[in-house]
Write an enzyme that holds these catalytic residues in place. Structure first.
Site, mmCIF file in Angstrom:
data_model
loop_
_atom_site.group_PDB
_atom_site.id
_atom_site.type_symbol
_atom_site.label_atom_id
_atom_site.label_comp_id
_atom_site.label_asym_id
_atom_site.label_seq_id
_atom_site.Cartn_x
_atom_site.Cartn_y
_atom_site.Cartn_z
ATOM 1 N N LYS A 245 3.146 -9.343 16.614
ATOM 2 C CA LYS A 245 3.967 -10.564 16.222
ATOM 3 C C LYS A 245 3.664 -11.912 16.487
ATOM 4 O O LYS A 245 3.778 -12.796 16.014
ATOM 5 C CB LYS A 245 5.429 -10.123 16.117
ATOM 6 C CG LYS A 245 5.860 -8.817 14.943
ATOM 7 C CD LYS A 245 5.659 -9.542 13.691
ATOM 8 C CE LYS A 245 5.683 -8.615 12.308
ATOM 9 N NZ LYS A 245 5.347 -8.814 11.001
ATOM 10 N N ASN B 274 0.720 -1.173 -0.110
ATOM 11 C CA ASN B 274 0.116 0.303 0.152
ATOM 12 C C ASN B 274 0.752 1.503 -0.103
ATOM 13 O O ASN B 274 0.320 2.401 -0.011
ATOM 14 C CB ASN B 274 -0.981 -0.013 1.346
ATOM 15 C CG ASN B 274 -0.309 0.264 2.535
ATOM 16 O OD1 ASN B 274 1.035 0.002 2.601
ATOM 17 N ND2 ASN B 274 -1.118 0.477 3.781
ATOM 18 N N TYR C 240 4.144 -4.118 19.544
ATOM 19 C CA TYR C 240 4.459 -4.665 18.191
ATOM 20 C C TYR C 240 5.130 -6.256 18.536
ATOM 21 O O TYR C 240 4.711 -7.364 17.719
ATOM 22 C CB TYR C 240 5.971 -3.958 17.952
ATOM 23 C CG TYR C 240 6.437 -4.434 16.391
ATOM 24 C CD1 TYR C 240 6.103 -4.189 15.208
ATOM 25 C CD2 TYR C 240 7.870 -5.316 16.535
ATOM 26 C CE1 TYR C 240 6.706 -5.050 14.216
ATOM 27 C CE2 TYR C 240 8.309 -5.694 15.556
ATOM 28 C CZ TYR C 240 7.797 -5.714 14.536
ATOM 29 O OH TYR C 240 8.396 -6.301 13.155
#
Ligand code: UDP
Length: 327
Positions: free
Chosen positions: A156, A35, A152
């Site tokens: 993950k 994107n 984060y």
């Protein structure tokens, strides 16, 4: 098992674009879905016009946008993610959405379509554990939810749980790779990422900003070694449902790295220490060491990341000098 039609999400990013180079070298057809939020069109500009290469601007958060391209692929390398400690700090909500919902979308679609998935995870999932070397089965140790960087790590880890669940319950062929500090040309220093930052500072004569005391250690791996491993492990069926560290087994402190960068670039830049609180504001935690055990992946593929750190610095310096118009 060989796959011929690869889809690389996040293929306009640093690691993704090198993976495209590797897959095209191997004669594969490659479609990039990106994107362009942090990915850059110029990372793949050299591939435009290649008969086996296609770029599609689409967002992994939009299932309908990505479905047609997933349908055409037999293997998906999922690298689309919000990355960089600095970026996560500034964009916690958007990062979580991309890193959890985007991966969830992709795994769900792939489980219906029967694609193989190679999932890029991160050494950040080990958190601030000091029990090095990290084995794939080692415990993770994350800090409090008030510290954005752990969001984060948590995202993950959730991706890994999802992938392993899809494998176990729905038979999805998926392999999970925990990438350690990967470096090389095209890596942006904008959101953290120490090596491109140090090299840019060194070649422009600015002070080299060592965060904290600089005694924290990392193991750096050259991006070409990483993408070769990604392409190779994808074709090993017994790796399905497994998690692998992808890193190097040599360790360097950030102070040593700063010195090396200065020497390799013949820079007169001074070295300054910047407190973490000044960089990230408020509460912050830093893994003291991040060092992988790499024996597991070596049982599955020929993996010997031997690029010396000084050569990595040289190659990054060369590309940054070209960008800066200093060559
Ligand atoms: N770092 C630094 N100066 C910078 C950027 C990063 O000293 O300008 C340090 C950072 O605190 C960490 C290491 O370099 O200890 C690696 O940072 P990076 O963001 O590349 O990766 P991390 O290992 O934190 O995910």
């Amino acid at each position: 098992m060989t796959y011929e039609r690869a889809l690389v999400t996040g293929g306009a990013g640093f690691i993704g674009s090198h993976l495209c180079d590797e897959l095209l070298d191997r004669g594969k057809q490659v479609t990039v879905v990106d994107n362009l939020s942090t990915g850059r069109r110029k990372n793949i500009a050299h591939l435009e016009g290649h008969p086996n290469f296609r770029f599609v601007q689409a967002n992994v958060l939009d299932k309908e946008q990505i479905r047609p391209d997933l349908e055409k692929a037999d293997v998906i390398y999922h690298l689309a993610a919000a990355v960089g400690v600095g970026y996560i700090h500034e964009h916690q909500v958007g990062s979580l959405e991309t890193n959890v919902l985007g991966t969830s979308n992709l795994l769900e679609l792939a489980s219906h379509m029967g694609n193989k998935v190679v999932l890029a995870s991160s050494s950040e999932v080990y958190g601030k554990s000091t029990a090095v070397p990290f084995y794939e089965s080692s415990d993770a140790l994350l800090g409090p939810t008030s510290i954005p960087r752990w969001s984060y790590a948590c995202a993950k880890a959730l991706d890994e749980f999802l992938a392993l669940g899809y494998h176990k319950e729905r038979g999805l062929p998926v392999v999970i790779l925990r990438l350690f500090n990967t470096v090389g040309p095209r890596q942006s220093g904008r959101y953290g990422m120490v090596l491109p930052r140090f090299v840019r500072q060194a070649v422009t004569g600015e002070p080299i900003t060592v965060y904290g005391d600089g005694l924290q250690k990392r193991s750096f791996t050259y991006v070409t070694d990483v993408v070769e491993a990604m392409a190779a492990i994808a074709e090993v069926p017994s790796a399905n449902g497994e998690v692998f560290n992808v890193g190097s087994d040599s360790e360097t402190s950030i102070l040593e790295l700063a010195d090396l960068v200065r020497r390799v670039t013949c820079s007169g830049s001074e070295l300054v220490h910047v407190p973490f609180a000044q960089v990230y504001g408020g509460e912050f935690e830093e893994p003291a060491r991040r060092f992988p055990a790499i024996g597991k992946i070596q049982e599955y593929i020929d993996y010997h990341p031997t690029t010396p750190l000084a050569s990595m610095v040289e190659m990054v310096a060369e590309s940054i000098r070209m960008e800066e118009g200093r060559e």
